[in-house]
Write a protein that holds these residues in place. Structure first.
Motif, short mmCIF file in Angstrom:
data_model
loop_
_atom_site.label_atom_id
_atom_site.label_comp_id
_atom_site.label_asym_id
_atom_site.label_seq_id
_atom_site.Cartn_x
_atom_site.Cartn_y
_atom_site.Cartn_z
N GLY A 138 26.83 -12.06 -15.79
CA GLY A 138 27.84 -13.03 -15.36
C GLY A 138 29.04 -13.13 -16.28
N ILE A 139 29.25 -12.12 -17.11
CA ILE A 139 30.40 -12.13 -18.03
C ILE A 139 31.46 -11.20 -17.45
CG2 ILE A 139 31.18 -11.69 -20.41
CD1 ILE A 139 29.04 -13.91 -20.15
N PRO A 166 39.30 -10.47 -20.87
CA PRO A 166 38.63 -11.74 -21.17
C PRO A 166 39.50 -12.93 -20.77
CG PRO A 166 38.91 -10.42 -23.17
CD PRO A 166 39.68 -9.74 -22.08
N MET A 167 38.88 -14.03 -20.45
CA MET A 167 39.60 -15.26 -20.10
C MET A 167 38.80 -16.42 -20.67
SD MET A 167 38.39 -15.23 -16.16
CE MET A 167 38.29 -13.46 -16.05
N THR A 168 39.38 -17.60 -20.62
CA THR A 168 38.69 -18.77 -21.19
C THR A 168 37.28 -18.91 -20.59
OG1 THR A 168 40.80 -19.85 -21.53
CG2 THR A 168 38.86 -21.26 -21.49
N TYR A 169 37.19 -18.76 -19.28
CA TYR A 169 35.90 -18.92 -18.59
C TYR A 169 34.86 -17.90 -19.08
CZ TYR A 169 32.56 -18.28 -14.74
OH TYR A 169 31.43 -18.10 -13.99
N LYS A 187 33.69 -18.48 -22.58
CA LYS A 187 32.78 -19.63 -22.66
C LYS A 187 31.39 -19.24 -22.17
CE LYS A 187 35.13 -23.92 -23.01
NZ LYS A 187 35.14 -25.31 -22.65
N ARG A 241 25.32 -25.08 -22.16
CA ARG A 241 26.70 -25.18 -21.67
C ARG A 241 27.48 -26.10 -22.61
NH1 ARG A 241 29.42 -25.90 -15.75
NH2 ARG A 241 31.48 -26.17 -16.58
N ASP A 242 28.50 -25.55 -23.19
CA ASP A 242 29.39 -26.31 -24.08
C ASP A 242 28.63 -27.16 -25.10
OD1 ASP A 242 31.41 -25.23 -22.61
OD2 ASP A 242 31.72 -27.00 -21.36
N ASP A 293 25.02 -29.73 -29.63
CA ASP A 293 25.38 -31.15 -29.68
C ASP A 293 24.32 -32.03 -29.07
OD1 ASP A 293 27.83 -30.46 -30.72
OD2 ASP A 293 28.77 -30.27 -28.75
N MET A 327 31.74 -15.14 -11.46
CA MET A 327 32.33 -13.93 -12.01
C MET A 327 33.27 -13.23 -11.03
SD MET A 327 30.45 -10.79 -13.92
CE MET A 327 30.02 -9.80 -12.50
N MET A 374 42.05 -12.61 -12.00
CA MET A 374 42.71 -11.81 -13.04
C MET A 374 43.39 -10.60 -12.42
SD MET A 374 42.36 -13.55 -15.70
CE MET A 374 42.71 -12.64 -17.19
N ASP A 390 45.14 -16.98 -16.89
CA ASP A 390 43.83 -17.36 -17.42
C ASP A 390 43.05 -18.08 -16.32
OD1 ASP A 390 41.67 -17.83 -19.12
OD2 ASP A 390 42.93 -18.41 -20.79
N PHE A 391 41.78 -18.29 -16.59
CA PHE A 391 40.88 -18.88 -15.59
C PHE A 391 39.96 -19.83 -16.36
CE2 PHE A 391 37.04 -18.96 -13.09
CZ PHE A 391 37.41 -18.75 -11.76
N ILE A 392 39.94 -21.08 -15.92
CA ILE A 392 39.14 -22.09 -16.64
C ILE A 392 38.17 -22.77 -15.66
CG2 ILE A 392 39.23 -24.10 -18.17
CD1 ILE A 392 42.17 -23.54 -18.64
N ALA A 393 36.94 -22.93 -16.09
CA ALA A 393 35.95 -23.62 -15.24
C ALA A 393 35.98 -25.11 -15.51
CB ALA A 393 34.56 -23.05 -15.51
#
Lengths: 275, 135
Positions: free
Chosen positions: A101-102, A190-193, A196, A223-224, A256, B88, B95, B101-104
């Motif tokens: 899933g990356i 790569p992207m922020t998602y 993460k 997760r986070d 955390d 994904m 992209m 960029d892509f943020i969840a």
């Protein structure tokens, strides 16, 4: 920059193409040499780590399931740690089975001509072609079983990969050039998602490794910084185990919050009730 | 490009715009918020924004269509996708179509501010951004 994960039915081809791809792109190499570093870090034998990657657990060989899962978890955590740095080509460390899933991971499967491999094996060992074919078929069966037991995946399923290359038709250098070109597609950036997602996998692997040092049957999701641990225990041990997991998991950097789900260990409870 | 970054924020959930507008204004951005993609596109026809932040799953027009139309009209604009349905395949498609960029979702305001700062740098107009820590 992206990461590349290469898996092949022929270990030698895996290393050759992985190394060549890293050279073309100027990426870091993440191959079986890493096991030495992992062994030193965790105080385990390098040979045991290599064995865990190749064979299923066996009490007769001194590889109980608990140890086996721990060794695999050590490898997973260390591989993920290095992949998080980007610009890496990884092979022979089973990453194609747990880096899932990356979006910035290009996953490549290399297949080779089984007849050619059998002929080479027969010549190398002075055995008949038929015998060599049987050996390879047995290795393949064992490998499929290993993947299933370790990660519940079938590594021969093409759907698991972004690119499949047949060495019967494409030579290794051309394969490496093709991989290097494919990773340049914008969709593998790569992207922020995706970063993460990788960070979440890494944290889960670190927590799992910490817990598997002393426990068994541990499943972790994160997760986070929030971590969910699922395991089994006898009813009477639930509270004690929950506290122990919270303490151990909470001590991992980046965690955390820890949530623990304990299912009843019905088999152990049944065994106890019969005593 | 003017000194301050012009940002168009599009999300059909009002709470998102309400929460993110002040978060982005804090780092010196000018923000226009839209809940309706058609209205947002009408505004984009008239004005060039440095950055567009768009949700993906919306009625009338989805975020991928917004992305394509923005880049058609304003190829230099940086488009940031945000979604509560991150997967994904969707991330890769975004992209491939040119998203910056892509943020969840859910994400912290600092996560978006960090990406905005990265986009500002790519636009040649860096902004001062120091993460405030976790909200």
């Amino acid at each position: 920059m992206s990461i590349i994960i290469i898996s092949a039915d022929d270990r030698a081809a895996e290393g050759q193409i992985g190394g060549r791809t890293a050279e073309i792109l100027g990426y870091g190499r993440l191959g079986p040499e890493l096991l030495q570093e992992i062994a030193a870090k965790y105080g385990v034998e390098e040979g045991k780590l290599a064995e865990a990657l190749e064979r299923e657990p066996s009490l007769l060989r001194g590889m109980p399931p608990k140890k086996w899962y721990y060794y695999l978890s050590c490898i997973e955590a260390e591989v993920l740690e290095r992949l998080a740095a980007d610009k890496m080509v990884c092979w022979s460390l089973a990453a194609h089975l747990y880096v899932l899933g990356i979006s910035h991971a290009l996953r490549v499967r290399i297949i080779s001509d089984i007849e050619q491999r059998a002929a080479a094996l027969a010549e190398e060992n002075g055995i008949s072609l038929q015998r060599a074919q049987k050996i390879l078929a047995k290795q393949q069966r064992q490998r499929v079983q290993w993947c299933q037991t370790a990660y519940g995946q079938d590594e021969t399923d093409p759907a698991l990969y972004d690119l499949v290359i047949n060495l019967g038709q494409i030579d290794p250098d051309e394969a490496a050039a093709t991989i290097a070109k494919a990773v340049g597609y914008r969709k593998f950036e790569p992207m922020t998602y995706s970063r993460k997602c990788l960070a979440n996998l890494l944290l889960a692997a670190k927590v799992k490794t910490r817990l598997l040092e002393t426990m068994s049957d541990i499943h972790v999701q994160s997760r986070d910084g929030r971590v969910v641990v699922t395991t089994k225990a006898l009813k009477r041990d639930k509270q004690k185990k929950t506290l122990a997991i919270k303490e151990l998991a909470g001590s991992v950097e980046g965690v955390d919050f820890v949530e623990v789900h304990i299912n009843n260990d019905i088999f152990s409870e049944a065994a106890q009730s019969l005593r | 490009m003017s000194e301050r970054l012009d940002i168009l924020l599009l999300d059909d959930e009002p709470i998102v715009g309400k929460r993110l507008k002040p978060a982005l204004e804090k780092i010196g951005c000018r923000v226009e918020v839209f809940e309706n993609p058609v209205e947002a596109m009408a505004r984009l026809e008239k004005k060039k924004f440095d950055i567009v932040v768009t949700d993906i799953r919306m009625d009338e027009m989805d975020g991928l269509q917004v992305l394509e139309r923005v880049l058609d009209k304003w190829p230099e604009t940086k488009v940031i996708m945000i979604t509560g349905y991150a997967m994904m395949a969707l991330a890769r498609e975004s992209m491939e179509k040119g998203a910056f960029d892509f943020i969840a979702k859910p994400f912290r305001p600092d996560d978006l501010r960090r990406v905005i700062a990265k986009a500002a740098k790519a636009l040649g107009s860096p902004i001062d951004f120091t993460p405030a820590g976790r909200a």
